[in-house]
Scaffold this active site. Structure first.
Site, PDB file in Angstrom:
ATOM      1  N   ARG A   1       0.820  -1.163  -0.053  1.00  0.00           N
ATOM      2  CA  ARG A   1      -0.083   0.076   0.023  1.00  0.00           C
ATOM      3  C   ARG A   1       0.623   1.251   0.041  1.00  0.00           C
ATOM      4  NH1 ARG A   1      -4.185  -1.859   4.621  1.00  0.00           N
ATOM      5  NH2 ARG A   1      -2.267  -2.896   5.152  1.00  0.00           N
TER       6      ARG A   1
ATOM      7  N   SER B   1       4.754 -16.623  15.443  1.00  0.00           N
ATOM      8  CA  SER B   1       3.492 -16.545  15.998  1.00  0.00           C
ATOM      9  C   SER B   1       3.433 -17.622  17.190  1.00  0.00           C
ATOM     10  CB  SER B   1       2.342 -16.599  15.362  1.00  0.00           C
ATOM     11  OG  SER B   1       1.286 -16.519  16.029  1.00  0.00           O
TER      12      SER B   1
ATOM     13  N   TYR C   1      -2.904 -21.281   8.590  1.00  0.00           N
ATOM     14  CA  TYR C   1      -2.178 -20.300   9.301  1.00  0.00           C
ATOM     15  C   TYR C   1      -0.928 -20.773  10.080  1.00  0.00           C
ATOM     16  CZ  TYR C   1      -0.960 -16.047  11.472  1.00  0.00           C
ATOM     17  OH  TYR C   1       0.009 -15.209  12.236  1.00  0.00           O
TER      18      TYR C   1
ATOM     19  N   PRO D   1       4.613 -13.718  18.834  1.00  0.00           N
ATOM     20  CA  PRO D   1       3.816 -12.931  19.609  1.00  0.00           C
ATOM     21  C   PRO D   1       2.388 -13.869  19.846  1.00  0.00           C
ATOM     22  CG  PRO D   1       4.244 -11.623  17.878  1.00  0.00           C
ATOM     23  CD  PRO D   1       4.815 -12.872  17.667  1.00  0.00           C
TER      24      PRO D   1
ATOM     25  N   VAL E   1      -2.002  -9.723  19.063  1.00  0.00           N
ATOM     26  CA  VAL E   1      -1.658  -8.525  19.033  1.00  0.00           C
ATOM     27  C   VAL E   1      -2.912  -7.631  18.363  1.00  0.00           C
ATOM     28  CG1 VAL E   1       0.110  -6.731  18.277  1.00  0.00           C
ATOM     29  CG2 VAL E   1       0.522  -9.443  18.538  1.00  0.00           C
TER      30      VAL E   1
ATOM     31  N   THR F   1      -4.120  -5.378  15.916  1.00  0.00           N
ATOM     32  CA  THR F   1      -3.673  -4.761  14.785  1.00  0.00           C
ATOM     33  C   THR F   1      -4.821  -4.997  13.589  1.00  0.00           C
ATOM     34  OG1 THR F   1      -2.833  -6.809  13.717  1.00  0.00           O
ATOM     35  CG2 THR F   1      -1.218  -5.509  15.114  1.00  0.00           C
ATOM     36  N   GLU F   2      -4.411  -5.103  12.156  1.00  0.00           N
ATOM     37  CA  GLU F   2      -5.743  -5.157  11.511  1.00  0.00           C
ATOM     38  C   GLU F   2      -5.518  -6.656  11.069  1.00  0.00           C
ATOM     39  OE1 GLU F   2      -4.779  -2.260   7.982  1.00  0.00           O
ATOM     40  OE2 GLU F   2      -4.671  -0.670   9.381  1.00  0.00           O
TER      41      GLU F   2
HETATM   42  P1  NDP Z   1      -1.823  -6.195   9.863  1.00  0.00           P
HETATM   43  O1  NDP Z   1      -2.604  -6.864   8.902  1.00  0.00           O
HETATM   44  O2  NDP Z   1      -1.746  -5.175  10.661  1.00  0.00           O
HETATM   45  O3  NDP Z   1      -0.287  -5.968   9.101  1.00  0.00           O
HETATM   46  C1  NDP Z   1       0.176  -6.846   7.873  1.00  0.00           C
HETATM   47  C2  NDP Z   1       1.131  -6.165   7.012  1.00  0.00           C
HETATM   48  O4  NDP Z   1       1.548  -7.135   6.062  1.00  0.00           O
HETATM   49  C3  NDP Z   1       0.694  -5.048   6.172  1.00  0.00           C
HETATM   50  O5  NDP Z   1       1.839  -3.829   6.453  1.00  0.00           O
HETATM   51  C4  NDP Z   1       0.512  -5.611   5.023  1.00  0.00           C
HETATM   52  O6  NDP Z   1       0.873  -4.543   3.995  1.00  0.00           O
HETATM   53  C5  NDP Z   1       1.702  -6.692   4.940  1.00  0.00           C
HETATM   54  N1  NDP Z   1       1.363  -7.474   3.771  1.00  0.00           N
HETATM   55  C6  NDP Z   1       0.406  -8.444   3.552  1.00  0.00           C
HETATM   56  N2  NDP Z   1       0.703  -9.153   2.427  1.00  0.00           N
HETATM   57  C7  NDP Z   1       1.817  -8.654   1.750  1.00  0.00           C
HETATM   58  C8  NDP Z   1       2.191  -9.051   0.656  1.00  0.00           C
HETATM   59  N3  NDP Z   1       2.076  -9.774  -0.078  1.00  0.00           N
HETATM   60  N4  NDP Z   1       3.586  -8.266   0.486  1.00  0.00           N
HETATM   61  C9  NDP Z   1       4.007  -7.128   1.125  1.00  0.00           C
HETATM   62  N5  NDP Z   1       3.452  -7.014   2.483  1.00  0.00           N
HETATM   63  C10 NDP Z   1       2.169  -7.639   2.801  1.00  0.00           C
HETATM   64  O7  NDP Z   1      -1.085  -7.722  10.663  1.00  0.00           O
HETATM   65  P2  NDP Z   1      -0.168  -7.603  11.627  1.00  0.00           P
HETATM   66  O8  NDP Z   1       0.861  -6.389  11.901  1.00  0.00           O
HETATM   67  O9  NDP Z   1      -0.625  -8.252  13.091  1.00  0.00           O
HETATM   68  O10 NDP Z   1       0.947  -8.824  11.212  1.00  0.00           O
HETATM   69  C11 NDP Z   1       2.354  -8.748  11.096  1.00  0.00           C
HETATM   70  C12 NDP Z   1       2.789 -10.217  11.386  1.00  0.00           C
HETATM   71  O11 NDP Z   1       2.656 -10.535  12.568  1.00  0.00           O
HETATM   72  C13 NDP Z   1       2.324 -11.116  10.499  1.00  0.00           C
HETATM   73  O12 NDP Z   1       3.356 -11.860   9.898  1.00  0.00           O
HETATM   74  C14 NDP Z   1       1.482 -11.859  11.266  1.00  0.00           C
HETATM   75  O13 NDP Z   1       1.107 -13.565  11.033  1.00  0.00           O
HETATM   76  C15 NDP Z   1       2.242 -11.787  12.616  1.00  0.00           C
HETATM   77  N6  NDP Z   1       1.652 -12.027  13.922  1.00  0.00           N
HETATM   78  C16 NDP Z   1       0.403 -11.261  14.289  1.00  0.00           C
HETATM   79  C17 NDP Z   1      -0.343 -11.518  15.620  1.00  0.00           C
HETATM   80  C18 NDP Z   1      -1.684 -10.835  15.840  1.00  0.00           C
HETATM   81  O14 NDP Z   1      -2.236 -11.027  16.637  1.00  0.00           O
HETATM   82  N7  NDP Z   1      -1.675  -9.656  14.956  1.00  0.00           N
HETATM   83  C19 NDP Z   1       0.229 -12.561  16.518  1.00  0.00           C
HETATM   84  C20 NDP Z   1       1.433 -13.124  15.942  1.00  0.00           C
HETATM   85  C21 NDP Z   1       1.941 -12.972  14.807  1.00  0.00           C
HETATM   86  P3  NDP Z   1      -0.098  -4.285   2.573  1.00  0.00           P
HETATM   87  O15 NDP Z   1      -1.264  -4.920   2.643  1.00  0.00           O
HETATM   88  O16 NDP Z   1       0.164  -2.572   2.423  1.00  0.00           O
HETATM   89  O17 NDP Z   1       0.972  -5.009   1.586  1.00  0.00           O
HETATM   90  C1  8X3 Z   2      -1.754 -14.453  14.778  1.00  0.00           C
HETATM   91  C2  8X3 Z   2      -2.700 -14.433  15.998  1.00  0.00           C
HETATM   92  O1  8X3 Z   2      -4.177 -15.446  17.506  1.00  0.00           O
HETATM   93  O2  8X3 Z   2      -4.166 -16.105  15.254  1.00  0.00           O
HETATM   94  O3  8X3 Z   2      -0.587 -15.126  14.900  1.00  0.00           O
HETATM   95  O4  8X3 Z   2      -2.310 -16.830  16.443  1.00  0.00           O
HETATM   96  S1  8X3 Z   2      -3.387 -15.838  16.319  1.00  0.00           S
END
Ligand code: NDP
Ligand code: 8X3
Length: 260
Positions: free
Chosen positions: A39, A143, A156, A186, A189, A191-192
């Site tokens: 984005r 995760s 996932y 983690p 969290v 987030t989106e």
């Molecule tokens: P968000 O959805 O808030 O952010 C995800 C980010 O990944 C965005 O910046 C998105 O950007 C980017 N992204 C997704 N697909 C692509 C792609 N094909 N190419 C480049 N960038 C991409 O989620 P989180 O911040 O929560 O997630 C970040 C990481 O943390 C992930 O790996 C997730 O699995 C992991 N995680 C999250 C947890 C949670 O509970 N939220 C817990 C544990 C791990 P854009 O769409 O602009 O490309």
């Molecule tokens: C992303 C968060 O709760 O689906 O890793 O494991 S959860």
């Protein structure tokens, strides 16, 4: 603590959540940050905002699933940005919570292509330079789902188990080099992530975090920056962070905590 000033850090998935928080934290610590995601407007706004306070941030538009795009975009970086010291493989997503036998193979492909193959494509492009320069650090965002499974989380979880396995194998491949490898794993969290998982269903996403205090993206960024700033002799190989209200992939407490 080792200074991050002047270090070059590449963060994938930098347009939201944990990745965006990592960009802010590394820029705040004086690193030059390549902020990569799809984005464009979000990345440009983030870079512009941080530049105002002296941050050095380069927005980079890429889809980690597209190997040709990853190769072309990263190989076009100018020399000042190309010598990446810290790679944060954070881009990732979950889709749906269906039982495996009812799941959508297109969603499986999207998760595996992003969380596993995307991480591999970016790492393959960045890591040779680290090895050649004799320094570097690969930090993967895994995760709790890479350590435990939960119902409906099959693909996932498999993708995050893969991240954990790859992190361990990479550490072995890099034995004898100065390149460090870390996984930061983690629990929940805020987030989106859930909004993406449920394709914009805000109510369903909000229910995931209802009545519990989840981790904040900056909590994870803190851990990432901490791992990256240990003395060169220290490799923090695994960090697990849970909300106080969460004790496992399937065990959370909703409501007030005793004594909280
Ligand atoms: P968000 O959805 O808030 O952010 C995800 C980010 O990944 C965005 O910046 C998105 O950007 C980017 N992204 C997704 N697909 C692509 C792609 N094909 N190419 C480049 N960038 C991409 O989620 P989180 O911040 O929560 O997630 C970040 C990481 O943390 C992930 O790996 C997730 O699995 C992991 N995680 C999250 C947890 C949670 O509970 N939220 C817990 C544990 C791990 P854009 O769409 O602009 O490309
Ligand atoms: C992303 C968060 O709760 O689906 O890793 O494991 S959860």
């Amino acid at each position: 603590m080792e200074s991050l000033k002047g270090k070059v850090v590449l963060v994938t998935g930098a347009s939201a959540g944990i990745g965006e928080a990592c960009v802010r934290a590394f820029a705040g610590a004086g690193a030059a940050v390549v902020a990569a995601a799809r984005r464009r407007k979000r990345l440009e706004a983030l870079a512009e905002e941080l530049r105002k306070t002296g941050g050095r941030v380069l927005p980079l538009f890429l889809d980690v699933r597209d190997r040709a795009c990853v190769d072309a975009t990263l190989s076009a970086l100018s020399p000042e940005w190309a010598a990446v010291d810290v790679l944060v493989n954070n881009a990732g997503l979950g889709r749906g919570l269906d039982k495996l036998h009812e799941g959508d193979p297109a969603e499986w492909e999207e998760m595996l292509d992003t969380n596993v193959k995307g991480l591999l494509f970016v790492t393959r492009r960045v890591l040779p330079g680290m090895v050649a320069r004799g320094r570097g650090h690969v930090i993967n965002i895994g995760s709790v789902a890479g350590r435990e499974t939960y119902p409906g989380g099959g693909v996932y979880c498999a993708s995050k188990f893969a991240v954990r396995g790859l992190t361990r194998a990479l550490k072995m491949d890099l034995t004898g080099t100065s390149v460090r490898v870390t996984t930061v794993d983690p629990g929940m969290v805020q987030t989106e992530f859930s909004k993406v998982r449920f394709r914009g269903d805000e109510a369903r996403a909000a229910a995931v975090y209802k009545n519990l205090e989840a981790l904040r993206p900056e909590d994870v960024a803190d851990a990432v920056v901490w791992a990256a700033s240990r003395p060169a002799r220290v490799d923090v190989t695994e960090l697990v962070l849970m909300p106080t209200a969460q004790s496992g992939a399937t065990l959370v407490h909703r409501g007030a905590l005793k004594g909280g």
